[in-house]
Enzyme design. Structure first.
Site, mmCIF file in Angstrom:
data_model
loop_
_atom_site.group_PDB
_atom_site.id
_atom_site.type_symbol
_atom_site.label_atom_id
_atom_site.label_comp_id
_atom_site.label_asym_id
_atom_site.label_seq_id
_atom_site.Cartn_x
_atom_site.Cartn_y
_atom_site.Cartn_z
ATOM 1 N N GLY A 102 43.649 29.569 51.582
ATOM 2 C CA GLY A 102 43.810 30.187 52.887
ATOM 3 C C GLY A 102 45.055 31.050 52.951
ATOM 4 N N ASN A 103 46.034 30.764 52.070
ATOM 5 C CA ASN A 103 47.224 31.601 51.961
ATOM 6 C C ASN A 103 46.919 32.925 51.265
ATOM 7 O OD1 ASN A 103 49.432 28.927 51.950
ATOM 8 N ND2 ASN A 103 49.986 30.857 52.937
ATOM 9 N N SER A 104 45.818 32.988 50.540
ATOM 10 C CA SER A 104 45.482 34.183 49.772
ATOM 11 C C SER A 104 45.454 35.413 50.676
ATOM 12 C CB SER A 104 44.117 34.022 49.101
ATOM 13 O OG SER A 104 44.149 33.013 48.135
ATOM 14 N N GLY A 159 34.087 52.766 27.315
ATOM 15 C CA GLY A 159 32.788 52.144 27.059
ATOM 16 C C GLY A 159 32.747 51.196 25.882
ATOM 17 N N VAL A 160 33.695 50.256 25.849
ATOM 18 C CA VAL A 160 33.692 49.262 24.771
ATOM 19 C C VAL A 160 33.867 47.866 25.356
ATOM 20 C CG1 VAL A 160 34.669 50.881 23.088
ATOM 21 C CG2 VAL A 160 36.201 49.382 24.391
ATOM 22 N N ASP A 207 43.162 42.231 42.311
ATOM 23 C CA ASP A 207 42.825 41.282 43.376
ATOM 24 C C ASP A 207 43.373 41.738 44.723
ATOM 25 O OD1 ASP A 207 41.588 39.079 44.460
ATOM 26 O OD2 ASP A 207 43.288 37.739 44.116
ATOM 27 N N HIS A 259 39.403 38.855 46.440
ATOM 28 C CA HIS A 259 38.539 37.673 46.421
ATOM 29 C C HIS A 259 38.359 37.072 47.817
ATOM 30 C CE1 HIS A 259 42.351 35.246 46.137
ATOM 31 N NE2 HIS A 259 41.622 34.391 46.832
#
Length: 340
Positions: A187-189, A242-243, A112, A82
């Site tokens: 900002g720590n991400s 595909g569900v 992530d 992100h």
């Protein structure tokens, strides 16, 4: 008249005992401080600032900011998916103020995580990924990052809990997440969660808004898996049938009639045309309760079971259809990587 004053023991600690207690406290605090200082000096130079978006900002084009951790001297950098987003322009800044452009090697929104390569940078300070399976609750950890744009910020705390699950931006559940009370801010991400051995045991990823001291990091073992998959394939390989579905309760009478113990299952709401699920004759309204021998108690269990080891294999699937148990064979294929 008896004088008992000389026979009464003084319950207060002597000045010598109090002095020893203060010395012990000082030693403990010094040991704690020295541990944090040592970790910061060893790992801090490997934590970089990650900026995205154009160098010259305007009202229409706004960039983002986060942290990253250099994991090899030739410029491999782990950060959050992100943080990178879909940006094509990425810059890194180290603790000495050195700037370099970077490009994305691969992203995995399901955990992530993203892997970057610094352009033209060599012999960078780097940190080693540790084994997150050895962590214990209460263990000292140090978070290093750039919260609110303040570079090289260090906070310390403990491992509050292990094995947590949180929802990623893609909607998939991230498993084996570390919960910590080391203070994190925007900002720590993408920054490093480090053990007292100066090993990166987590990549800081999420903060609960409004909560006090509850933050999360993706475990280093998960990061190591994602890292190896991106280096080998450019993305993380996972199976696809595909569900679209949701977790739903199984009526008790249906469970008794079918002879199953599941109280919950994965209710299929949509079947994509020409998908493995369509070819296996799955229908909207079917409830998946088992896949390849693994019990499915909800949509998260189904997603978790569709890993790389089940790509291009014919699997057995048990579903409840109108209250009756049906055995179906399905052949998952490899899921297409997310577009960058």
């Amino acid at each position: 008249m008896l004088d008992l004053t000389s026979d009464i023991a003084d319950d207060r600690p002597s000045s010598r005992t109090a002095e020893l207690a203060r010395d012990n406290d000082r030693v403990l605090l010094d040991a704690y401080s020295n541990a944090v200082i040592d970790v910061t000096e060893r790992v801090g130079p490997a934590v970089v600032r990650v900026e995205t978006g154009p160098k010259v900002r305007n009202a229409r084009e706004r960039g983002g900011m986060g942290s990253g951790i250099v994991i090899s001297p030739d410029g491999l950098v782990l950060t959050n998916s992100h943080v990178v987003g879909s940006s094509k322009e990425i810059r890194l800044r180290d603790t000495e103020g050195f700037d370099t452009d970077a490009h994305v090697l691969g992203v995995d929104p399901d955990t992530d995580l993203a892997l970057l390569r610094a352009d033209g940078a060599r012999d960078l300070p780097y940190a080693s990924l540790g084994n997150s399976k050895t962590l214990r609750r209460g263990q000292l950890v140090v978070a290093i990052g750039n919260p609110l744009g303040f570079e090289s910020t260090v906070t310390a705390g403990v491992v509050s809990a292990l094995g947590r699950s949180i929802r990623s931006v893609s909607g998939r559940t991230i498993e084996d997440v570390i919960q910590t009370d080391a203070a994190l801010n925007p900002g720590n991400s993408g920054g490093a969660l480090v053990s007292s051995n100066a090993e990166v045991i987590g990549i800081n990823t999420a903060i609960i808004s409004g909560a006090q001291g509850i933050c999360f990091a993706v475990a280093s073992n998960t990061a190591q898996f994602v890292l190896s998959e991106i280096i080998r394939h450019g993305y993380v390989r996972r199976a696809y049938i595909g569900v679209a579905g949701q977790t739903a309760p199984i009526p008790r009478r249906h469970a008794v009639l079918a002879g199953v113990e599941n109280r919950m299952g994965a209710l299929l709401a949509q079947i994509e045309p020409d998908s493995p699920a369509a070819k296996a004759s799955l229908l909207p309204g079917d409830v998946v309760i088992r896949l390849d021998g693994v019990e499915v108690n909800g949509v998260d269990d189904l997603i978790r079971a569709l890993d790389r080891d089940r790509i291009d294999r014919t699997l057995s699937m048990d579903v409840l259809r109108l209250g009756r148990l049906r055995a179906i064979e399905i052949h998952p294929i490899e899921r297409k990587p997310a577009k960058q």
